[in-house]
Design a protein around this motif. Structure first.
Motif, PDB file in Angstrom:
ATOM      1  N   LEU A 167       0.859  -1.178   0.000  1.00  0.00           N
ATOM      2  CA  LEU A 167       0.000   0.000   0.000  1.00  0.00           C
ATOM      3  C   LEU A 167       0.901   1.235   0.000  1.00  0.00           C
TER       4      LEU A 167
ATOM      5  N   ALA B  23       1.304   5.073   0.367  1.00  0.00           N
ATOM      6  CA  ALA B  23       0.691   6.271   0.960  1.00  0.00           C
ATOM      7  C   ALA B  23      -0.785   6.070   1.310  1.00  0.00           C
ATOM      8  N   PRO B  24      -1.119   4.998   2.041  1.00  0.00           N
ATOM      9  CA  PRO B  24      -2.523   4.809   2.414  1.00  0.00           C
ATOM     10  C   PRO B  24      -2.988   5.940   3.326  1.00  0.00           C
ATOM     11  N   GLU B  25      -4.247   6.342   3.140  1.00  0.00           N
ATOM     12  CA  GLU B  25      -4.766   7.500   3.868  1.00  0.00           C
ATOM     13  C   GLU B  25      -5.785   7.136   4.939  1.00  0.00           C
TER      14      GLU B  25
ATOM     15  N   THR C 271      -6.868   0.367   5.582  1.00  0.00           N
ATOM     16  CA  THR C 271      -5.617  -0.335   5.828  1.00  0.00           C
ATOM     17  C   THR C 271      -5.829  -1.431   6.863  1.00  0.00           C
TER      18      THR C 271
ATOM     19  N   LEU D 115       2.063   7.829   5.623  1.00  0.00           N
ATOM     20  CA  LEU D 115       0.817   7.194   6.040  1.00  0.00           C
ATOM     21  C   LEU D 115      -0.135   8.276   6.538  1.00  0.00           C
ATOM     22  N   GLY D 116      -1.405   8.095   6.287  1.00  0.00           N
ATOM     23  CA  GLY D 116      -2.406   9.063   6.726  1.00  0.00           C
ATOM     24  C   GLY D 116      -2.895   8.791   8.134  1.00  0.00           C
TER      25      GLY D 116
ATOM     26  N   GLY E 233      -2.259   2.129  -4.741  1.00  0.00           N
ATOM     27  CA  GLY E 233      -2.013   3.508  -4.327  1.00  0.00           C
ATOM     28  C   GLY E 233      -2.999   3.968  -3.284  1.00  0.00           C
ATOM     29  N   CYS E 234      -2.857   5.223  -2.897  1.00  0.00           N
ATOM     30  CA  CYS E 234      -3.743   5.782  -1.877  1.00  0.00           C
ATOM     31  C   CYS E 234      -5.173   5.868  -2.406  1.00  0.00           C
ATOM     32  N   GLU E 235      -6.094   5.947  -1.490  1.00  0.00           N
ATOM     33  CA  GLU E 235      -7.510   5.863  -1.824  1.00  0.00           C
ATOM     34  C   GLU E 235      -8.006   7.011  -2.704  1.00  0.00           C
ATOM     35  N   THR E 236      -7.472   8.210  -2.539  1.00  0.00           N
ATOM     36  CA  THR E 236      -8.011   9.353  -3.276  1.00  0.00           C
ATOM     37  C   THR E 236      -7.296   9.646  -4.585  1.00  0.00           C
TER      38      THR E 236
END
Length: 135
Positions: free
Chosen positions: A12, A14-16, A21, A41-42, A106-109
């Motif tokens: 993962l 840059a998971p936000e 996660t 990490l977010g 990648g990250c969610e957004t």
């Protein structure tokens, strides 16, 4: 019981969202799949935050945290990586996965950054979404 062959690994980048996660980590713990988290990490991975969120399975996750994409590449130089993108031309069902392969999300957004996707079209996959109500 004989030792199992290496399984797929999940990465993962840059998971936000900690809940997302957490769900992936729970699946990884249940299946013995290694989970790689690539910073930033977010959320915090400090033990007290995880416990408060009810994530008591985290000690059972085969977890590696990398400071950035390059650190992941240095730590796992021989890994074959499949990147997932909504803009890929090939579906994941067309790929032949092998033990030890890394599935990279990648990250969610924003998804995976363009600089990670660049030049990796042959190993970039799509998960088809057939409902207009889901992204």
């Amino acid at each position: 019981m004989p030792a199992a062959a290496p399984r797929l690994e999940v990465v993962l980048v840059a998971p936000e969202i900690p809940q997302n996660t957490g769900s992936i980590a729970r699946t990884c713990a249940a299946t013995g799949t290694r989970l790689h988290l690539v910073r930033p990490l977010g959320f915090s991975l400090e033990d007290r935050y995880l416990k408060r969120a009810g994530l008591d399975y985290w000690p059972h996750v085969d977890l590696l945290v990398h400071d950035d994409w390059d650190a992941l590449l240095r730590a796992t130089p021989d890994a074959r990586r499949f990147l997932f993108s909504a803009r890929a031309a090939r579906a994941y069902t067309d790929a032949a996965f092998a033990p030890g392969d890394q599935l990279v999300f990648g990250c969610e957004t924003r998804g995976l950054p363009r600089e990670i996707l660049a030049g990796r079209e042959a190993s970039t996959l799509l998960i088809p979404i057939f409902s207009p109500h889901v992204r």
